[in-house]
Design a protein around this motif. Structure first.
Motif, short mmCIF file in Angstrom:
data_model
loop_
_atom_site.label_atom_id
_atom_site.label_comp_id
_atom_site.label_asym_id
_atom_site.label_seq_id
_atom_site.Cartn_x
_atom_site.Cartn_y
_atom_site.Cartn_z
N ARG A 156 -2.22 18.43 -2.44
CA ARG A 156 -1.47 17.27 -2.93
C ARG A 156 -0.02 17.32 -2.46
O ARG A 156 0.53 16.32 -2.01
N TYR A 159 0.13 16.46 1.24
CA TYR A 159 -0.06 15.02 1.43
C TYR A 159 1.19 14.25 1.00
O TYR A 159 1.57 13.27 1.65
N GLU A 160 1.83 14.69 -0.06
CA GLU A 160 3.06 14.02 -0.50
C GLU A 160 4.16 14.15 0.56
O GLU A 160 4.89 13.20 0.84
N GLN A 170 -2.29 4.97 5.82
CA GLN A 170 -3.45 4.78 4.94
C GLN A 170 -4.22 6.08 4.75
O GLN A 170 -4.63 6.41 3.64
N ARG A 173 -2.44 8.30 2.28
CA ARG A 173 -2.58 7.81 0.90
C ARG A 173 -3.97 8.11 0.34
O ARG A 173 -4.10 8.53 -0.81
N GLN A 174 -4.99 7.91 1.14
CA GLN A 174 -6.36 8.18 0.68
C GLN A 174 -6.55 9.67 0.40
O GLN A 174 -7.18 10.04 -0.60
N GLN A 176 -4.20 11.78 -0.45
CA GLN A 176 -3.43 12.06 -1.66
C GLN A 176 -4.27 11.73 -2.90
O GLN A 176 -4.32 12.50 -3.85
N GLU A 177 -4.88 10.57 -2.88
CA GLU A 177 -5.68 10.14 -4.03
C GLU A 177 -6.86 11.08 -4.27
O GLU A 177 -7.15 11.42 -5.41
N ARG A 178 -7.54 11.51 -3.20
CA ARG A 178 -8.66 12.44 -3.35
C ARG A 178 -8.19 13.78 -3.92
O ARG A 178 -8.85 14.36 -4.78
N ALA A 180 -5.51 14.38 -5.73
CA ALA A 180 -5.09 14.21 -7.13
C ALA A 180 -6.31 14.13 -8.04
O ALA A 180 -6.35 14.75 -9.12
N ALA A 181 -7.35 13.40 -7.63
CA ALA A 181 -8.55 13.28 -8.43
C ALA A 181 -9.26 14.63 -8.53
O ALA A 181 -9.73 15.01 -9.61
#
Length: 186
Positions: A156, A159-160, A170, A173-174, A176-178, A180-181
């Motif tokens: 994370r 990615y940040e 994009q 961002r994707q 990062q979201e994965r 974080a989840a």
């Protein structure tokens, strides 16, 4: 060229082959357009080689083997063809052409990650980051390696850091979201 490049970036190589072929046909007759698109012929050869015009694309990349980007793309094509030892040799040649340029390290890292060589990919992304500290792609690659190792918090953060350098990216961002989840799920 822009249409072809956006299709390459989206991973739609079979669709990118035709506009890149059209660009290359124009470029090969009027090289004055090359200054704003210094490596456009490399991008065209890569898109064509992986998008169904393999022989044409490989010929373009081989003809431009003095350019490290073209050599790195040629190595990536060889890797996609399953010719890994040859690809590794060609990646090494690309790096030797310009050892302080991060592109070949980055591309080799992506190939190694596709192969499942997480350790080798991490080393290449680290080198790409050393030689291109303001480039987001190596940081995303480092994050991908960390994610493969299930190091979600580290991924994370990588990615940040990449997102700060390429806020509109994009893929970053994707990822990062994965991450974080996944971190929330652990």
């Amino acid at each position: 060229y822009v249409r072809g490049l956006s299709l390459v970036d989206a991973g739609r190589l079979s669709e990118a082959a035709q506009p890149m072929h059209q660009f290359y046909a124009i470029w090969s007759h009027d090289k004055s357009i090359s200054s704003p698109l210094a490596f456009g012929h490399c991008d065209a050869g890569y898109a064509m080689a992986l998008g169904g015009r393999t022989e044409e694309g490989v010929a373009i990349l081989k003809a431009a083997s003095a350019f490290p980007q073209c050599m790195a793309y040629l190595a990536d094509v060889q890797d996609h063809q399953g010719r890994r030892p040859l690809a590794d040799e060609t990646f090494q040649q690309a790096i030797q052409l310009a050892p302080d340029v991060p592109f070949a390290y980055q591309e080799w890292g992506l190939a190694l990650l596709r192969r499942g060589d997480v350790k080798g990919a991490g080393q290449m992304f680290d080198l790409a980051h050393v030689h291109g500290p303001a480039w987001a792609d190596p940081l995303k690659g480092i994050g991908d390696v960390q994610a493969a190792r299930r190091q979600w918090g580290d991924a994370r953060h990588s990615y940040e850091a990449a997102a700060k350098l390429a806020p509109a990216g994009q893929a970053v961002r994707q990822a990062q979201e994965r991450a974080a989840a996944a971190a929330r799920g652990n």
